[in-house]
Design a protein around this motif. Sequence first.
Motif, short mmCIF file in Angstrom:
data_model
loop_
_atom_site.label_atom_id
_atom_site.label_comp_id
_atom_site.label_asym_id
_atom_site.label_seq_id
_atom_site.Cartn_x
_atom_site.Cartn_y
_atom_site.Cartn_z
N ARG A 82 10.21 4.48 -7.40
CA ARG A 82 11.66 4.38 -7.17
C ARG A 82 12.25 3.06 -7.63
NH1 ARG A 82 14.88 8.18 -6.80
NH2 ARG A 82 16.22 7.06 -5.36
N GLU A 83 11.49 1.98 -7.53
CA GLU A 83 12.05 0.65 -7.76
C GLU A 83 11.59 -0.04 -9.05
OE1 GLU A 83 14.33 -0.34 -5.60
OE2 GLU A 83 13.93 1.30 -4.18
N PHE A 84 10.46 0.37 -9.60
CA PHE A 84 9.89 -0.35 -10.73
C PHE A 84 9.76 0.49 -11.99
CE2 PHE A 84 8.53 -2.56 -6.97
CZ PHE A 84 8.48 -3.90 -7.32
N HIS A 85 9.95 1.78 -11.92
CA HIS A 85 9.67 2.67 -13.04
C HIS A 85 10.85 2.76 -14.00
CE1 HIS A 85 9.43 6.58 -15.12
NE2 HIS A 85 8.18 6.21 -15.25
N GLY A 86 10.76 2.09 -15.09
CA GLY A 86 11.73 2.21 -16.17
C GLY A 86 13.18 2.06 -15.74
N ASN A 87 14.07 2.58 -16.58
CA ASN A 87 15.50 2.51 -16.31
C ASN A 87 15.95 3.55 -15.30
OD1 ASN A 87 15.79 0.45 -18.13
ND2 ASN A 87 16.18 1.83 -19.84
N ARG A 88 15.15 4.57 -15.12
CA ARG A 88 15.53 5.68 -14.25
C ARG A 88 14.39 5.96 -13.27
NH1 ARG A 88 17.29 11.56 -16.31
NH2 ARG A 88 18.23 12.19 -14.36
N PRO A 89 14.64 5.83 -11.99
CA PRO A 89 13.55 6.06 -11.01
C PRO A 89 13.17 7.54 -10.94
CG PRO A 89 15.63 5.70 -9.88
CD PRO A 89 15.89 5.47 -11.34
N TYR A 90 11.97 7.78 -10.47
CA TYR A 90 11.55 9.15 -10.21
C TYR A 90 12.49 9.76 -9.18
CZ TYR A 90 7.02 9.09 -12.56
OH TYR A 90 6.03 9.06 -13.49
N GLY A 91 12.70 11.06 -9.26
CA GLY A 91 13.57 11.75 -8.32
C GLY A 91 12.93 11.89 -6.95
N LEU A 92 13.78 11.86 -5.94
CA LEU A 92 13.30 11.98 -4.56
C LEU A 92 12.57 13.30 -4.33
CD1 LEU A 92 16.40 10.57 -2.65
CD2 LEU A 92 14.17 9.48 -2.91
N ILE A 115 7.79 -3.26 -1.46
CA ILE A 115 8.35 -3.71 -2.74
C ILE A 115 7.77 -5.07 -3.12
CG2 ILE A 115 10.47 -4.44 -3.91
CD1 ILE A 115 11.91 -2.21 -2.26
N ARG A 116 7.67 -5.98 -2.17
CA ARG A 116 7.06 -7.29 -2.44
C ARG A 116 5.59 -7.14 -2.82
NH1 ARG A 116 10.08 -8.79 2.05
NH2 ARG A 116 8.23 -8.73 3.36
N GLN A 117 4.88 -6.25 -2.12
CA GLN A 117 3.46 -6.04 -2.44
C GLN A 117 3.29 -5.53 -3.86
OE1 GLN A 117 2.49 -3.31 0.71
NE2 GLN A 117 1.80 -4.94 2.09
N VAL A 118 4.12 -4.55 -4.24
CA VAL A 118 4.04 -4.00 -5.59
C VAL A 118 4.38 -5.09 -6.61
CG1 VAL A 118 5.05 -2.34 -7.21
CG2 VAL A 118 4.50 -1.62 -4.88
N ALA A 119 5.44 -5.83 -6.38
CA ALA A 119 5.84 -6.89 -7.31
C ALA A 119 4.70 -7.89 -7.50
CB ALA A 119 7.10 -7.58 -6.81
N THR A 120 4.05 -8.25 -6.42
CA THR A 120 2.93 -9.19 -6.51
C THR A 120 1.78 -8.59 -7.29
OG1 THR A 120 3.55 -10.23 -4.42
CG2 THR A 120 1.26 -10.50 -5.14
N GLN A 121 1.46 -7.33 -7.02
CA GLN A 121 0.30 -6.70 -7.66
C GLN A 121 0.52 -6.46 -9.14
OE1 GLN A 121 -1.04 -3.28 -5.40
NE2 GLN A 121 -0.98 -4.44 -3.50
N ILE A 122 1.75 -6.14 -9.55
CA ILE A 122 1.96 -5.85 -10.97
C ILE A 122 2.57 -7.03 -11.72
CG2 ILE A 122 2.13 -3.37 -10.53
CD1 ILE A 122 5.16 -3.59 -11.04
N GLY A 123 2.96 -8.07 -11.00
CA GLY A 123 3.43 -9.28 -11.65
C GLY A 123 4.84 -9.23 -12.20
N ARG A 124 5.71 -8.43 -11.61
CA ARG A 124 7.11 -8.42 -12.04
C ARG A 124 8.00 -7.92 -10.91
NH1 ARG A 124 9.12 -3.34 -13.67
NH2 ARG A 124 7.50 -1.79 -14.01
N GLU A 125 9.27 -8.18 -11.06
CA GLU A 125 10.26 -7.80 -10.06
C GLU A 125 10.71 -6.36 -10.28
OE1 GLU A 125 11.24 -9.66 -7.36
OE2 GLU A 125 9.54 -10.87 -8.05
N PRO A 126 11.35 -5.75 -9.27
CA PRO A 126 11.87 -4.39 -9.44
C PRO A 126 12.90 -4.34 -10.57
CG PRO A 126 12.09 -5.11 -7.15
CD PRO A 126 11.63 -6.29 -7.94
N ASN A 127 13.08 -3.13 -11.11
CA ASN A 127 14.03 -2.94 -12.20
C ASN A 127 15.47 -3.00 -11.75
OD1 ASN A 127 11.91 -2.55 -13.87
ND2 ASN A 127 12.01 -0.33 -13.85
N ARG A 128 15.72 -2.70 -10.50
CA ARG A 128 17.09 -2.65 -10.02
C ARG A 128 17.17 -3.32 -8.66
NH1 ARG A 128 17.95 2.53 -6.96
NH2 ARG A 128 15.88 3.34 -6.62
N PRO A 129 18.32 -3.88 -8.37
CA PRO A 129 18.47 -4.50 -7.04
C PRO A 129 18.39 -3.44 -5.95
CG PRO A 129 20.51 -4.66 -8.32
CD PRO A 129 19.50 -3.97 -9.18
#
Length: 138
Positions: A82-92, A115-129
């Motif tokens: 939902r937060e890190f996948h490309g320009n368009r998040p996966y659908g609910l 979200i913080r755990q994912v950001a730390t593990q993959i080394g980048r911030e979410p795609n959208r606020p």
Amino acid sequence: MDRIEELAALRHPMPEPGTVIPEDCYVDACEQVAEQRKNDVLGLEAAGQELETDPLLLALDDLKAQKEAVDARIRQLLAWGREFHGNRPYGLEELARRAGYSPSGVRTAYGETEIRQVATQIGREPNRPRRDTARGSR
């Protein structure tokens, strides 16, 4: 079979014929399960004696911990989708169907912690606020 061997057999079931692919690996798969059972028996016996706890209760504690770890990984994957996948998040709906949640359950399954755990593990911030900051520290 004694009680601990029975517990090990329940925790590590033998594969059914026809379920191992390629089929010629069936014997190897059975040998691996037999080895897992043997190691499980030794571990349950040792832990049961050391902790003076019933092996069934130890086995249940272990499975509960595994379940909690899997649930945490599912929440992280939902956050990533939902937060890190490309320009368009996966659908609910699709995530809900695959994860065993309702669409609204996906929305509330993860929070800032995941979200913080994912950001730390993959080394980048979410795609959208993140709009839903009320959930905070799940």
